[in-house]
Design a protein around this motif. Structure first.
Motif, PDB file in Angstrom:
ATOM      1  N   GLY A 284       0.828  -1.211   0.000  1.00  0.00           N
ATOM      2  CA  GLY A 284       0.000   0.000   0.000  1.00  0.00           C
ATOM      3  C   GLY A 284       0.857   1.253   0.000  1.00  0.00           C
ATOM      4  O   GLY A 284       0.549   2.232  -0.693  1.00  0.00           O
ATOM      5  N   THR A 285       1.937   1.241   0.750  1.00  0.00           N
ATOM      6  CA  THR A 285       2.853   2.381   0.764  1.00  0.00           C
ATOM      7  C   THR A 285       3.472   2.567  -0.614  1.00  0.00           C
ATOM      8  O   THR A 285       3.576   3.692  -1.109  1.00  0.00           O
ATOM      9  CB  THR A 285       3.954   2.176   1.829  1.00  0.00           C
ATOM     10  N   ARG A 286       3.864   1.473  -1.248  1.00  0.00           N
ATOM     11  CA  ARG A 286       4.417   1.566  -2.619  1.00  0.00           C
ATOM     12  C   ARG A 286       3.410   2.208  -3.575  1.00  0.00           C
ATOM     13  O   ARG A 286       3.775   3.061  -4.373  1.00  0.00           O
ATOM     14  CB  ARG A 286       4.765   0.173  -3.150  1.00  0.00           C
ATOM     15  N   ARG A 287       2.147   1.763  -3.487  1.00  0.00           N
ATOM     16  CA  ARG A 287       1.118   2.337  -4.375  1.00  0.00           C
ATOM     17  C   ARG A 287       0.961   3.832  -4.111  1.00  0.00           C
ATOM     18  O   ARG A 287       0.880   4.626  -5.044  1.00  0.00           O
ATOM     19  CB  ARG A 287      -0.220   1.615  -4.178  1.00  0.00           C
ATOM     20  N   ARG A 288       0.924   4.228  -2.824  1.00  0.00           N
ATOM     21  CA  ARG A 288       0.768   5.647  -2.492  1.00  0.00           C
ATOM     22  C   ARG A 288       1.954   6.461  -2.983  1.00  0.00           C
ATOM     23  O   ARG A 288       1.786   7.539  -3.546  1.00  0.00           O
ATOM     24  CB  ARG A 288       0.593   5.803  -0.975  1.00  0.00           C
ATOM     25  N   LEU A 289       3.165   5.951  -2.811  1.00  0.00           N
ATOM     26  CA  LEU A 289       4.340   6.701  -3.228  1.00  0.00           C
ATOM     27  C   LEU A 289       4.467   6.790  -4.744  1.00  0.00           C
ATOM     28  O   LEU A 289       5.088   7.719  -5.256  1.00  0.00           O
ATOM     29  CB  LEU A 289       5.609   6.069  -2.632  1.00  0.00           C
ATOM     30  N   ALA A 290       3.870   5.847  -5.466  1.00  0.00           N
ATOM     31  CA  ALA A 290       3.932   5.863  -6.938  1.00  0.00           C
ATOM     32  C   ALA A 290       2.983   6.907  -7.531  1.00  0.00           C
ATOM     33  O   ALA A 290       3.114   7.261  -8.703  1.00  0.00           O
ATOM     34  CB  ALA A 290       3.613   4.480  -7.498  1.00  0.00           C
ATOM     35  N   GLN A 291       2.043   7.413  -6.739  1.00  0.00           N
ATOM     36  CA  GLN A 291       1.131   8.439  -7.235  1.00  0.00           C
ATOM     37  C   GLN A 291       1.914   9.714  -7.510  1.00  0.00           C
ATOM     38  O   GLN A 291       2.994   9.931  -6.983  1.00  0.00           O
ATOM     39  CB  GLN A 291       0.025   8.710  -6.217  1.00  0.00           C
ATOM     40  N   SER A 292       1.349  10.561  -8.329  1.00  0.00           N
ATOM     41  CA  SER A 292       2.059  11.778  -8.727  1.00  0.00           C
ATOM     42  C   SER A 292       2.134  12.829  -7.619  1.00  0.00           C
ATOM     43  O   SER A 292       2.956  13.734  -7.690  1.00  0.00           O
ATOM     44  CB  SER A 292       1.412  12.379  -9.974  1.00  0.00           C
ATOM     45  N   ARG A 293       1.287  12.724  -6.591  1.00  0.00           N
ATOM     46  CA  ARG A 293       1.343  13.696  -5.487  1.00  0.00           C
ATOM     47  C   ARG A 293       2.688  13.586  -4.787  1.00  0.00           C
ATOM     48  O   ARG A 293       3.163  12.501  -4.487  1.00  0.00           O
ATOM     49  CB  ARG A 293       0.239  13.438  -4.470  1.00  0.00           C
ATOM     50  N   SER A 294       3.286  14.711  -4.506  1.00  0.00           N
ATOM     51  CA  SER A 294       4.589  14.696  -3.837  1.00  0.00           C
ATOM     52  C   SER A 294       4.412  14.417  -2.344  1.00  0.00           C
ATOM     53  O   SER A 294       3.356  14.671  -1.765  1.00  0.00           O
ATOM     54  CB  SER A 294       5.310  16.025  -4.051  1.00  0.00           C
ATOM     55  N   VAL A 295       5.467  13.877  -1.756  1.00  0.00           N
ATOM     56  CA  VAL A 295       5.495  13.612  -0.320  1.00  0.00           C
ATOM     57  C   VAL A 295       6.778  14.208   0.247  1.00  0.00           C
ATOM     58  O   VAL A 295       7.810  14.212  -0.413  1.00  0.00           O
ATOM     59  CB  VAL A 295       5.414  12.105   0.011  1.00  0.00           C
TER      60      VAL A 295
END
Length: 146
Positions: free
Chosen positions: A109-120
């Motif tokens: 789930g973290t991988r999927r979230r980090l792959a999104q275009s939104r920056s973190v």
């Protein structure tokens, strides 16, 4: 992009643990200790705290911490077991397998979230910040504190 599972006893020294006891839950305490140990093996500048992200009416934790070096990173997921006392090895093994699977799903789930275009924006243990976006290919490590 793999997953490594470590089975550890995160009580690295009675003296150190006694000096660092907090009112945190056992899970939060294990997560903090895993980040501290990662910083001991590397440099605290590269070990980052978990991200808290607002999702609806709740806050969601994105990983239990990450290690970042350049554009590469490692997702940390930590599972801790309350002191079970003396239990059967089969029961302990079931808990370890179940917790490792749960942590693996959280890392995915973290991988999927980090792959999104939104920056973190990550904050290191020394307080340095680093903003990244569209992160892909990071491996995960699951730390089991039993």
């Amino acid at each position: 992009m793999g997953i490594v599972i470590l089975l550890l006893n995160l009580t690295y020294s009675d003296a150190v643990v006694a000096s660092r006891r907090t009112s945190e839950s056992p899970g939060a305490d294990a997560e903090r200790r895993a980040r501290e140990i990662a910083a001991l093996f590397g440099v605290p500048d590269f070990v980052c705290r978990p991200l808290l992200e607002r999702k609806g009416s709740t806050n969601r934790e994105i990983s239990d911490g990450v290690v970042i070096c350049g554009e590469d990173g490692l997702i940390m997921q930590v599972k801790a077991r309350e002191a079970p006392g003396r239990d059967a090895p089969e029961r302990a093994e079931r808990w370890i397998r179940k917790s490792a699977q749960s942590a693996r799903r959280q890392a995915e789930g973290t991988r999927r979230r980090l792959a999104q275009s939104r920056s973190v924006t990550f904050t290191s243990l020394r307080g340095y910040t680093r903003t990244l976006s569209a992160i892909e290919g990071w491996s995960a490590v699951v730390v089991i504190d039993h």
